[in-house]
Design an enzyme around this catalytic site. Sequence first.
Site, PDB file in Angstrom:
ATOM      1  N   LYS A 194       0.862  -1.188   0.000  1.00  0.00           N
ATOM      2  CA  LYS A 194       0.000   0.000   0.000  1.00  0.00           C
ATOM      3  C   LYS A 194       0.894   1.233   0.000  1.00  0.00           C
ATOM      4  O   LYS A 194       1.691   1.433   0.915  1.00  0.00           O
ATOM      5  CB  LYS A 194      -0.907  -0.018   1.231  1.00  0.00           C
ATOM      6  N   LYS A 247      -2.225  -1.564  -3.851  1.00  0.00           N
ATOM      7  CA  LYS A 247      -3.097  -0.386  -3.805  1.00  0.00           C
ATOM      8  C   LYS A 247      -2.260   0.874  -3.884  1.00  0.00           C
ATOM      9  O   LYS A 247      -1.271   0.955  -3.158  1.00  0.00           O
ATOM     10  CB  LYS A 247      -3.859  -0.430  -2.472  1.00  0.00           C
TER      11      LYS A 247
HETATM   12  C1  PBG Z   1      -7.579   3.287   5.608  1.00  0.00           C
HETATM   13  C2  PBG Z   1      -7.811   3.228   4.147  1.00  0.00           C
HETATM   14  C3  PBG Z   1      -7.625   4.211   3.172  1.00  0.00           C
HETATM   15  C4  PBG Z   1      -8.115   3.681   1.972  1.00  0.00           C
HETATM   16  C5  PBG Z   1      -8.529   2.389   2.237  1.00  0.00           C
HETATM   17  N1  PBG Z   1      -8.327   2.123   3.575  1.00  0.00           N
HETATM   18  C6  PBG Z   1      -7.128   5.601   3.297  1.00  0.00           C
HETATM   19  C7  PBG Z   1      -5.713   5.858   3.590  1.00  0.00           C
HETATM   20  O1  PBG Z   1      -4.888   4.969   3.752  1.00  0.00           O
HETATM   21  O2  PBG Z   1      -5.424   7.053   3.728  1.00  0.00           O
HETATM   22  C8  PBG Z   1      -8.167   4.399   0.659  1.00  0.00           C
HETATM   23  C9  PBG Z   1      -9.228   3.928  -0.276  1.00  0.00           C
HETATM   24  C10 PBG Z   1      -9.524   4.847  -1.405  1.00  0.00           C
HETATM   25  O3  PBG Z   1      -8.860   5.883  -1.639  1.00  0.00           O
HETATM   26  O4  PBG Z   1     -10.491   4.534  -2.127  1.00  0.00           O
HETATM   27  N2  PBG Z   1      -6.263   3.366   6.006  1.00  0.00           N
END
Ligand code: PBG
Length: 327
Positions: A194, A247
């Site tokens: 991520k 992601k």
């Molecule tokens: C929680 C999380 C996030 C997303 C999914 N889980 C936000 C982040 O990490 O700031 C992002 C999902 C999206 O942008 O559609 N940590």
Amino acid sequence: MDLTIRPRRLRGSESIRRLCRETRMSPDSLIYPIFVDETLTGKRPIPSLAGQYHYGLDCVNEAVEECLAHGVGRCILFGIPREKDPVGSSAWAEHGVIQEAVRAIKAAHPDFYVITDVCLCEYTDHGHCGVLRGCDVDNDATLELIARTALSHAQAGADMVAPSDMMDGRVAAIRARLDANGLSHVPILSYAAKYASAFYGPFRAAAGSAPSCGDRKGYQMDPHNRKEALKECALDVEEGADLLMVKPALPYLDIIREVAGAFRLPLCAYQVSGEYAMIQSAAAAGLIDEHRVMCESAVSIFRAGANMLITYYARELADAMKKGEIG
Ligand code: PBG
């Protein structure tokens, strides 16, 4: 012309093109994100994500039924709690927003598959994904809270938990906690690679989870790195992850390709809020054909090697697959 090999022979009709498709998808590979707001009755449009809604606990099943009507049988839940505090304690509350949403969905639709996002950022008053020491997230102190949160989701009936916090060691901590509580059958979908991405902007506006100080670069990955994604995935495999995730999706197709080749676990990609917003708003401005760009983006992600996709377009993509436009 003396051409023996003519690739166009395999493109001559819709029928042969569909016969020779290398990438196959089905609505079974789609997961729809649902936002549940504890303070809400009814549903309310999300300003940063046109066409998407916040659902109150009283109508979360409306979102589920709409998915089912399109042939989408799986969701990932995000919660917006009534109360936030420095440690995010509503994340693991017995009657927290996610716990109650899972119970409500499972009571009405026991076969609808419910994945929960496990993180603290929507629950902490500072918006970081763990407990703070100064402006930095304390990794080891956060693990206990993440494990507690995952356990409470699974105890409420979640089918799968998906930690998105990017703390080191969270998969092992969650696995141990679930196993110690008779939940060894609950799989972990790890947000393994991520990235610290600007593409999460519309989500953070929707979930009220933007960090109030600093950023997430101390725990989410540097977009410049490819080998590090393999290291993160390898660690999560060792710690007991059942599925891996990359992601965002479209700007990281190379990472999807690489992870798909290097690991045997099912691979999930997340087409995040900023990817959705770019397509959606370019189409609203009359610049692109939303449906076709949506389809082509999803195909690219699967072609790169993803086996499943979390997307705000899940319902529309399922329709396109059923019509044979893609898949
Ligand atoms: C929680 C999380 C996030 C997303 C999914 N889980 C936000 C982040 O990490 O700031 C992002 C999902 C999206 O942008 O559609 N940590």
